[in-house]
Structure formats: C-alpha cells, structure tokens
Design a protein around this motif. Structure first.
Motif, PDB file in Angstrom:
ATOM      1  N   ASP A  12      19.888  29.377  40.530  1.00  0.00           N
ATOM      2  CA  ASP A  12      20.444  30.048  39.364  1.00  0.00           C
ATOM      3  C   ASP A  12      20.375  31.546  39.497  1.00  0.00           C
ATOM      4  O   ASP A  12      21.173  32.272  38.916  1.00  0.00           O
ATOM      5  CB  ASP A  12      19.697  29.600  38.097  1.00  0.00           C
ATOM      6  N   ALA A  13      19.425  32.046  40.270  1.00  0.00           N
ATOM      7  CA  ALA A  13      19.257  33.490  40.389  1.00  0.00           C
ATOM      8  C   ALA A  13      20.452  34.146  41.041  1.00  0.00           C
ATOM      9  O   ALA A  13      20.722  35.323  40.841  1.00  0.00           O
ATOM     10  CB  ALA A  13      17.982  33.800  41.191  1.00  0.00           C
ATOM     11  N   SER A  14      21.187  33.389  41.870  1.00  0.00           N
ATOM     12  CA  SER A  14      22.310  33.990  42.576  1.00  0.00           C
ATOM     13  C   SER A  14      23.591  33.946  41.764  1.00  0.00           C
ATOM     14  O   SER A  14      24.582  34.547  42.126  1.00  0.00           O
ATOM     15  CB  SER A  14      22.545  33.268  43.910  1.00  0.00           C
ATOM     16  N   ALA A  15      23.616  33.188  40.662  1.00  0.00           N
ATOM     17  CA  ALA A  15      24.830  33.072  39.851  1.00  0.00           C
ATOM     18  C   ALA A  15      24.984  34.299  38.973  1.00  0.00           C
ATOM     19  O   ALA A  15      24.003  34.814  38.431  1.00  0.00           O
ATOM     20  CB  ALA A  15      24.757  31.819  38.982  1.00  0.00           C
ATOM     21  N   PRO A  16      26.222  34.784  38.810  1.00  0.00           N
ATOM     22  CA  PRO A  16      26.430  35.959  37.972  1.00  0.00           C
ATOM     23  C   PRO A  16      26.227  35.626  36.507  1.00  0.00           C
ATOM     24  O   PRO A  16      26.410  34.489  36.077  1.00  0.00           O
ATOM     25  CB  PRO A  16      27.902  36.314  38.248  1.00  0.00           C
ATOM     26  N   ASP A  17      25.809  36.611  35.737  1.00  0.00           N
ATOM     27  CA  ASP A  17      25.662  36.421  34.304  1.00  0.00           C
ATOM     28  C   ASP A  17      27.040  36.412  33.652  1.00  0.00           C
ATOM     29  O   ASP A  17      27.993  36.958  34.177  1.00  0.00           O
ATOM     30  CB  ASP A  17      24.844  37.577  33.703  1.00  0.00           C
ATOM     31  N   HIS A  18      27.119  35.771  32.459  1.00  0.00           N
ATOM     32  CA  HIS A  18      28.340  35.855  31.695  1.00  0.00           C
ATOM     33  C   HIS A  18      28.582  37.321  31.342  1.00  0.00           C
ATOM     34  O   HIS A  18      27.681  38.025  30.932  1.00  0.00           O
ATOM     35  CB  HIS A  18      28.214  35.032  30.409  1.00  0.00           C
ATOM     36  N   ARG A  19      29.798  37.760  31.512  1.00  0.00           N
ATOM     37  CA  ARG A  19      30.046  39.172  31.256  1.00  0.00           C
ATOM     38  C   ARG A  19      31.490  39.414  30.836  1.00  0.00           C
ATOM     39  O   ARG A  19      32.382  38.669  31.159  1.00  0.00           O
ATOM     40  CB  ARG A  19      29.739  40.007  32.501  1.00  0.00           C
ATOM     41  N   THR A  20      31.667  40.428  30.075  1.00  0.00           N
ATOM     42  CA  THR A  20      32.940  41.059  29.804  1.00  0.00           C
ATOM     43  C   THR A  20      32.647  42.544  29.939  1.00  0.00           C
ATOM     44  O   THR A  20      31.711  43.031  29.333  1.00  0.00           O
ATOM     45  CB  THR A  20      33.434  40.732  28.376  1.00  0.00           C
ATOM     46  N   PRO A  21      33.362  43.268  30.714  1.00  0.00           N
ATOM     47  CA  PRO A  21      34.654  42.974  31.318  1.00  0.00           C
ATOM     48  C   PRO A  21      34.553  42.112  32.574  1.00  0.00           C
ATOM     49  O   PRO A  21      33.481  41.949  33.127  1.00  0.00           O
ATOM     50  CB  PRO A  21      35.181  44.359  31.682  1.00  0.00           C
ATOM     51  N   PRO A  22      35.701  41.591  33.007  1.00  0.00           N
ATOM     52  CA  PRO A  22      35.684  40.765  34.208  1.00  0.00           C
ATOM     53  C   PRO A  22      35.414  41.572  35.458  1.00  0.00           C
ATOM     54  O   PRO A  22      35.594  42.792  35.486  1.00  0.00           O
ATOM     55  CB  PRO A  22      37.100  40.160  34.240  1.00  0.00           C
ATOM     56  N   ALA A  23      34.976  40.857  36.496  1.00  0.00           N
ATOM     57  CA  ALA A  23      34.877  41.461  37.824  1.00  0.00           C
ATOM     58  C   ALA A  23      36.281  41.553  38.424  1.00  0.00           C
ATOM     59  O   ALA A  23      37.234  40.936  37.949  1.00  0.00           O
ATOM     60  CB  ALA A  23      33.980  40.602  38.706  1.00  0.00           C
ATOM     61  N   VAL A  24      36.398  42.344  39.475  1.00  0.00           N
ATOM     62  CA  VAL A  24      37.669  42.495  40.198  1.00  0.00           C
ATOM     63  C   VAL A  24      37.422  42.066  41.642  1.00  0.00           C
ATOM     64  O   VAL A  24      36.573  42.631  42.331  1.00  0.00           O
ATOM     65  CB  VAL A  24      38.177  43.947  40.154  1.00  0.00           C
ATOM     66  N   ALA A  25      38.161  41.047  42.084  1.00  0.00           N
ATOM     67  CA  ALA A  25      37.998  40.520  43.438  1.00  0.00           C
ATOM     68  C   ALA A  25      39.232  40.841  44.270  1.00  0.00           C
ATOM     69  O   ALA A  25      40.357  40.696  43.794  1.00  0.00           O
ATOM     70  CB  ALA A  25      37.773  39.005  43.395  1.00  0.00           C
ATOM     71  N   VAL A  26      39.012  41.267  45.501  1.00  0.00           N
ATOM     72  CA  VAL A  26      40.107  41.571  46.433  1.00  0.00           C
ATOM     73  C   VAL A  26      39.924  40.680  47.660  1.00  0.00           C
ATOM     74  O   VAL A  26      38.884  40.727  48.319  1.00  0.00           O
ATOM     75  CB  VAL A  26      40.106  43.056  46.842  1.00  0.00           C
ATOM     76  N   VAL A 171      47.929  48.574  37.172  1.00  0.00           N
ATOM     77  CA  VAL A 171      48.639  48.156  35.962  1.00  0.00           C
ATOM     78  C   VAL A 171      47.835  47.103  35.205  1.00  0.00           C
ATOM     79  O   VAL A 171      47.681  47.170  33.980  1.00  0.00           O
ATOM     80  CB  VAL A 171      50.039  47.621  36.315  1.00  0.00           C
ATOM     81  N   THR A 172      47.306  46.126  35.927  1.00  0.00           N
ATOM     82  CA  THR A 172      46.552  45.049  35.288  1.00  0.00           C
ATOM     83  C   THR A 172      45.296  45.584  34.606  1.00  0.00           C
ATOM     84  O   THR A 172      44.998  45.237  33.453  1.00  0.00           O
ATOM     85  CB  THR A 172      46.169  43.977  36.324  1.00  0.00           C
ATOM     86  N   LEU A 173      44.559  46.444  35.286  1.00  0.00           N
ATOM     87  CA  LEU A 173      43.329  46.978  34.716  1.00  0.00           C
ATOM     88  C   LEU A 173      43.622  47.885  33.521  1.00  0.00           C
ATOM     89  O   LEU A 173      42.848  47.914  32.550  1.00  0.00           O
ATOM     90  CB  LEU A 173      42.539  47.730  35.784  1.00  0.00           C
ATOM     91  N   TYR A 174      44.726  48.603  33.588  1.00  0.00           N
ATOM     92  CA  TYR A 174      45.110  49.413  32.419  1.00  0.00           C
ATOM     93  C   TYR A 174      45.332  48.521  31.200  1.00  0.00           C
ATOM     94  O   TYR A 174      44.854  48.804  30.105  1.00  0.00           O
ATOM     95  CB  TYR A 174      46.377  50.211  32.730  1.00  0.00           C
ATOM     96  N   GLU A 175      46.067  47.429  31.393  1.00  0.00           N
ATOM     97  CA  GLU A 175      46.348  46.534  30.276  1.00  0.00           C
ATOM     98  C   GLU A 175      45.077  45.879  29.734  1.00  0.00           C
ATOM     99  O   GLU A 175      45.001  45.529  28.556  1.00  0.00           O
ATOM    100  CB  GLU A 175      47.337  45.451  30.710  1.00  0.00           C
ATOM    101  N   LEU A 176      44.079  45.718  30.592  1.00  0.00           N
ATOM    102  CA  LEU A 176      42.838  45.057  30.183  1.00  0.00           C
ATOM    103  C   LEU A 176      41.732  46.044  29.819  1.00  0.00           C
ATOM    104  O   LEU A 176      40.583  45.643  29.628  1.00  0.00           O
ATOM    105  CB  LEU A 176      42.347  44.135  31.306  1.00  0.00           C
ATOM    106  N   ARG A 177      42.059  47.315  29.706  1.00  0.00           N
ATOM    107  CA  ARG A 177      41.030  48.338  29.496  1.00  0.00           C
ATOM    108  C   ARG A 177      40.232  48.109  28.220  1.00  0.00           C
ATOM    109  O   ARG A 177      39.066  48.500  28.122  1.00  0.00           O
ATOM    110  CB  ARG A 177      41.659  49.734  29.462  1.00  0.00           C
ATOM    111  N   SER A 178      40.845  47.443  27.226  1.00  0.00           N
ATOM    112  CA  SER A 178      40.118  47.185  25.980  1.00  0.00           C
ATOM    113  C   SER A 178      38.924  46.260  26.184  1.00  0.00           C
ATOM    114  O   SER A 178      38.022  46.210  25.345  1.00  0.00           O
ATOM    115  CB  SER A 178      41.060  46.591  24.933  1.00  0.00           C
TER     116      SER A 178
END
Length: 261
Positions: A12-26, A171-178
C-alpha cells in the motif's frame, strides 16, 4: 527523477494517494523538449505530479530543462518514472487522443469527453487520476487505449484535428486549471465587476438628456435615443469609475455649445 521500478512491490505504501488535481503522464515521448514543454504547462496551471513512461534522457543541460521554464525547479526533477502497467493499475486513467471513433460501434476511442467536460466531472471521481498523453507521431496505440479508463479529445477543425504533443497537453491543462488553482491563485485580479450605483447611473442618463437638449437633438427622437443609451449602458454594467468618466465627458460636451456662443 524518481523511479518506481525499485519500490513497486505491491504494498500500500507504493500506491498514490487520492488526489485532485490529476497527475500528468507522458508515454514514450521521443523528444525531451516536449517533456519540458508539458512540465512548463503544468507549472502554469497548477499541476505538479509528472509521470513518465519510457521517457527520453532528461539532461539538466538539455532541451527538457531548457523548455521547462520555472518547472525545471520542481515539476521536472520530481517526475516519477513508471511502467505502463503500473500507470493503469494505480490510477484512474484518461487517455488523450485527437482521433476518435464516429459512433459506438467500437469502444476503444468512444465515448469521449472534452477537457471542459472533464473539468466538471473529474472532481466526483473517488480515485487518483492521471491524464495520459502519447507519442509525438502516433499518440497512444489502440492496445494502450483499450487498457485506459476513459478518453478525452480536444474539439478541433475536422480537416486537421491533430495537435502536437506540447499543444495538446497545454490546451487540456488550461481547461482543467480549475482542478488545480483557486481563483485567487492566478495572476488575474478579481474578475467580478462592481456595478456603479443606480444613483450614479441615473446621473449619467440625466447628463445625456441635458446634452441632447443642448445640441438641439430633434425632440421627437430624444426618447428613442435615451432608450437606446439605457440599453447600451445596461448591458455594459458600468463601474463607478467608468460612469464618473462618462459624466465628465458628457458634461464637457454639453458645455462646449455654450462656450461657442
């Protein structure tokens, strides 16, 4: 760059915590400059958690750091490298693609949401989320999209809907900035306009009425002209400063005929 390969053991220690804002994966970016551009866009709009699947070399003296701006100080060096398997198993994933299916006969790329629609809905997702961007030339493959939870696509010209990787992420991150920034955390001042008092607005109308009389505006047209001015100023929601400036201008205009006489 943090590497989860050495620490991912199913605990469980390696799992990310619930969060907002989302992460960005490339996923599998070929040019380090694009990774830097995305990191910069993240910094612009309040995102901080950068995930990299099979990234290019990110030399501190290379293009990634050169393109990252101030994100070179935190977002980029704190990026986490992980596998695609780890990404889809640890996050609620949103695959970003320009090419979508036209109907529901295939669900690999359909249905999809626009970034604006995601901004309204993602806060209700009770899971750590990740926006997933693919390669420069081919984006995410159908095999990868089939393992992703949902699809996002930017509305664009149907004759040429494909954006480059850095543009699509920006563009996507701008739209999700809130999801990442409160209104008082942007460089913009309070956007709420404080409308001038009704007393001040009435003075503007009185001044206009006086001006129409002074310049001998045809009496039969004055009522219609005043109604038009009320519609214009009513839509404008004049501030106190704007109304007072207009008062000065109209008053001065009314005085000029008297000065000429």
């Amino acid at each position: 760059m943090t590497d989860t390969h050495s620490s991912s053991n199913g605990s469980d220690a390696s799992a990310p915590d619930h969060r907002t804002p989302p992460a960005v994966a490339v996923v599998d970016a070929k040019f380090s400059g694009n990774v830097g551009t995305i990191a910069r866009a993240m910094k612009n709009f309040g995102f901080s958690d950068l995930l990299l699947v099979d990234p290019p070399e990110l030399d501190p003296d290379g293009e990634a750091y050169g393109f990252a701006g101030h994100a070179r100080e935190d977002v980029l060096p704190n990026a986490t490298e992980l596998s695609f398997d780890e990404l889809v198993s640890s996050y609620h994933t949103i695959g970003c693609t320009a090419v979508t299916n036209e109907d529901d006969r295939s669900h690999i790329r359909f249905p999809f949401s626009t970034p604006a629609e995601l901004a309204d809905r993602l806060p209700t997702v009770d899971a750590p989320t990740a926006l997933v961007f693919g390669r420069e030339r081919v984006g995410l493959t159908n095999e990868e999209l089939a393992r992703i939870d949902e699809i996002c696509s930017i509305p664009a010209n149907e004759e040429y809907p494909v954006l480059n990787l850095g543009q699509a992420a920006t563009v996507t991150l701008y739209e999700l900035r809130s999801l990442a920034l409160e209104a008082d955390e942007t460089q913009l001042p309070d956007v709420d306009r404080v409308r001038a008092s009704e007393q001040t607005i009435d003075r503007v109308y009185d001044q206009w009425s006086e001006l129409l009389e002074t310049i001998n505006h045809p009496p039969e047209k004055r009522e219609k002209t005043m109604r038009m001015l009320r519609r214009i100023y009513g839509r404008a929601d004049l501030t106190e400063r704007e109304a007072n400036s207009l008062l000065g201008l109209v008053r001065r205009a009314a005085e000029r005929p008297a000065e000429r006489d």
